[in-house]
Scaffold this active site. Structure first.
Site, short mmCIF file in Angstrom:
data_model
loop_
_atom_site.label_atom_id
_atom_site.label_comp_id
_atom_site.label_asym_id
_atom_site.label_seq_id
_atom_site.Cartn_x
_atom_site.Cartn_y
_atom_site.Cartn_z
N ALA A 102 0.82 -1.12 0.11
CA ALA A 102 0.10 -0.04 0.10
C ALA A 102 0.78 1.14 -0.12
O ALA A 102 0.52 2.17 -0.57
CB ALA A 102 -0.83 -0.02 1.33
N LYS A 128 13.66 -0.63 -0.01
CA LYS A 128 12.04 -0.20 0.00
C LYS A 128 12.11 1.15 -0.38
O LYS A 128 12.53 2.10 0.29
CB LYS A 128 11.25 -0.40 1.18
CG LYS A 128 9.82 -0.04 1.24
CD LYS A 128 8.97 -0.71 2.27
CE LYS A 128 7.56 -0.26 1.84
NZ LYS A 128 6.67 -0.83 2.70
N ASP A 181 -0.67 -6.58 10.42
CA ASP A 181 -1.13 -7.19 9.24
C ASP A 181 -0.38 -8.57 8.97
O ASP A 181 0.08 -8.69 8.15
CB ASP A 181 -0.65 -6.05 8.34
CG ASP A 181 -1.30 -6.40 6.83
OD1 ASP A 181 -2.23 -7.15 6.68
OD2 ASP A 181 -1.06 -5.66 5.88
#
Lengths: 246, 324
Positions: B39, B56, B149
């Site tokens: 996301a 990242k 998550d």
């Protein structure tokens, strides 16, 4: 840093307004008063027409908030994400301003070395968890939105689930437009529990009008009315976080 | 969203060989391939000198900084690593974008995706890996965190010997706060089975869902009463049904500690294998007993025949004696 209340309007619609003022202008007005306007466009299967998409983006940009166009199915996830991210964004803006005050120059989060950024974000995260939040939800119930209302209802219950897990206080209020008498009609007054919503969404007025602009104007007025009423009772103004005035 | 559509697309499609250079520390990383995108960012496999690392990239300063905070805290935890360890954080003055793009570099964990591992090696691995996962969660919870998550995509199996590790700490939340990031299917709030407050039982619900979804082919989607639906799925699957008690307790949020669920899951697993052995052993023993019984019967017949033959022979002998 004082902890006040964040104020947001969450507009859920599926297309173009066709009555009254330009909704983007009303959103800009809201922003001037420290209210962020987020917009979620709900699609059926086929793509939304370009002018609808443009209007949604314009309202959010003018209202200092976020916009997202989604299929009805993904609505729950999106509603809670947009609301939370808009909160973080507002708080970040706030912390950035504080930083500038402390450091005196044009320093913002991006200009800090990556390691220092983490420390600032810890403050933002902490604020996001504890700050009080008022969300006025404004739902377009005209025309083709009708079939999507059960999904909207689900998404709002989901939103309260997410926000009520925070340590800070939340209050929600729900308006639909077009209303029977006014442009926007109040369904739920300020409450921490949005689950009451299951009772609402009565017989909806059908008709061709989509007065998004006027509805936004009335939503802003409702924030103000609540504020003045409360100052009558408590004899003082509650601190609000107003991004524009900081 | 925090990341605009166009810039995310651009970050997702950086060509192999792109060199990302940090403006603060000056180190360079050559991108090899994309590992995944979430996301709030994209992760690439990259090399710096001869070491392979995961990089990242995101254009959301805020969420990236939050994630780095968590990775940094994790690296301070003693013992085995809870997530990938953070190596460096920097900004990239990209030729593809006008603004600078923040990124961080972490350890590259090589391994197989949880779901594909189960598909390849068999369902019996699911409880084994979930038992491992629960030990990791127990340590995480003791440190005051909740993973949030938790889903097969955020688990990676390294080895051999196969062992589970956590990836993507974006949802990791301090206990008592609201869970930062979640995925509907693994979120107890979505199923109407609890709040989104970060507490150990939130992760344990997701752990049970990981086991259910990895043993159950086809997509699961909520329809009506979530709890009844999940229980029906468990009962319909012969393998899952063996773990019904543990799974149901986790779904209902009745485990306060990962260690308790781990203990029960282990007990259920060993019970499974022992009953299987019994079932295998039982027909064997029965057949042996039957064989014995059959043997006895044959013995009796033999005795009778021999006795009859002897009697007959004796009768003939007497007859001959008399006749002579």
């Amino acid at each position: 840093m004082r902890t006040g209340t964040l104020r947001q309007i969450l507009l859920i619609t599926d297309g173009c307004s066709n009555h009254g003022e330009d909704p983007a202008a009303m959103a800009a007005l809201a922003r001037e008063q420290g209210i962020t306007v987020n917009v979620i466009g709900v699609l059926d299967k086929d793509a939304m027409d370009e002018s609808g998409r443009r209007e949604i983006e314009a309202i959010a940009a003018a209202g200092g908030g976020m916009s997202q166009v989604v299929y009805a199915k993904q609505l729950s996830q999106t509603v809670q994400m947009v609301t939370r991210q808009a909160m973080t964004q507002t708080l970040q803006g706030l912390v950035n301003r504080e930083l500038k005050q402390i450091l005196g120059s044009d320093v913002s989060l991006e200009d800090l070395p990556p390691d220092k950024r983490g420390q600032v974000m810890e403050v933002v995260d902490e604020l996001g968890e504890t700050v009080a939040l008022d969300v006025l939800i404004l739902i377009d119930t005209s025309g083709s939105m009708k079939t999507k209302l059960p999904t909207v209802k689900e998404a709002l219950v989901d939103l309260s689930l997410s926000l009520n897990a925070r340590m800070g206080e939340n209050r929600f209020s729900v308006f639909i437009f077009p209303g029977k008498r006014a442009h926007a009609e109040k369904m739920i007054d300020w409450t921490p529990r949005i689950e009451e919503l299951t009772a609402v969404f009565p017989k909806l007025a059908s008709g061709g009008l989509t007065p998004t602009g006027p509805a936004l104007r009335e939503a802003i007025a409702y924030f103000d009315r609540k504020r003045s009423l409360r100052s009558w009772i408590s004899g003082g103004d509650e601190p609000y976080i107003e991004e524009s005035s900081l | 969203m925090a990341m605009s559509h166009t810039s995310k697309n651009r970050l997702c499609n950086l060509p192999t060989g792109t060199v990302v250079t940090g403006k603060w520390h000056g180190r360079s990383y050559r991108l090899l391939r994309r590992l995944g995108s979430g996301a709030n960012g994209v992760v690439y496999l990259a090399e710096s000198g001869r070491t392979r690392v995961a990089v990242k990239l995101s254009d959301d300063y805020a969420s990236l900084a939050s994630e780095m905070n968590i990775l940094r805290r994790f690296s301070k935890v003693q013992g085995a690593a809870l997530g990938p360890s953070l190596l460096e954080a920097d900004d990239w003055q990209s030729p593809f974008a006008r603004e600078t793009i923040p990124f961080y570099v972490m350890e590259y964990i090589e391994g197989e995706n949880f779901a594909s591992f189960i598909r390849r090696r068999g369902k019996e691995w699911a409880p084994v890996l979930v038992v491992q996962l629960l030990s990791v969660l127990e340590r995480l919870h003791q440190e005051g965190w909740v993973f949030g998550d938790l889903k097969p995509d955020n688990l990676i199996i390294t080895g051999p010997p196969p062992s589970v590790r956590l990836l993507d700490v974006g949802g990791t939340t301090m206990q008592g706060r609201a869970v930062k990031e979640f995925t509907e299917l693994y979120d107890r709030g979505y199923w109407g089975l609890g709040s989104r407050k970060a507490e150990p039982s939130y992760d344990l619900f997701a752990a049970a869902m990981v086991m259910i979804s990895s043993c159950c082919p086809g997509p699961i989607e909520k329809k009506g009463d979530g709890r009844a639906q999940l229980l029906a799925i468990i009962e319909a699957d012969r393998f899952l049904a063996q773990y019904k008690d543990v799974l149901q307790k986790a779904l209902d949020g009745r485990y306060q500690k990962a260690a308790d669920m781990r203990r029960d899951l282990l007990a259920a697993s060993s019970r499974q294998t022992s009953t299987k052995n019994e079932r295998k052993a039982a027909p064997g023993r029965r057949s042996r007993r039957q064989a014995k019984r059959r043997g006895k019967a044959r013995g009796i017949v033999e005795t009778v025949v021999i006795a009859a033959a002897l009697l007959g022979a004796y009768g003939l002998y007497i007859y001959w004696q008399l006749a002579m």
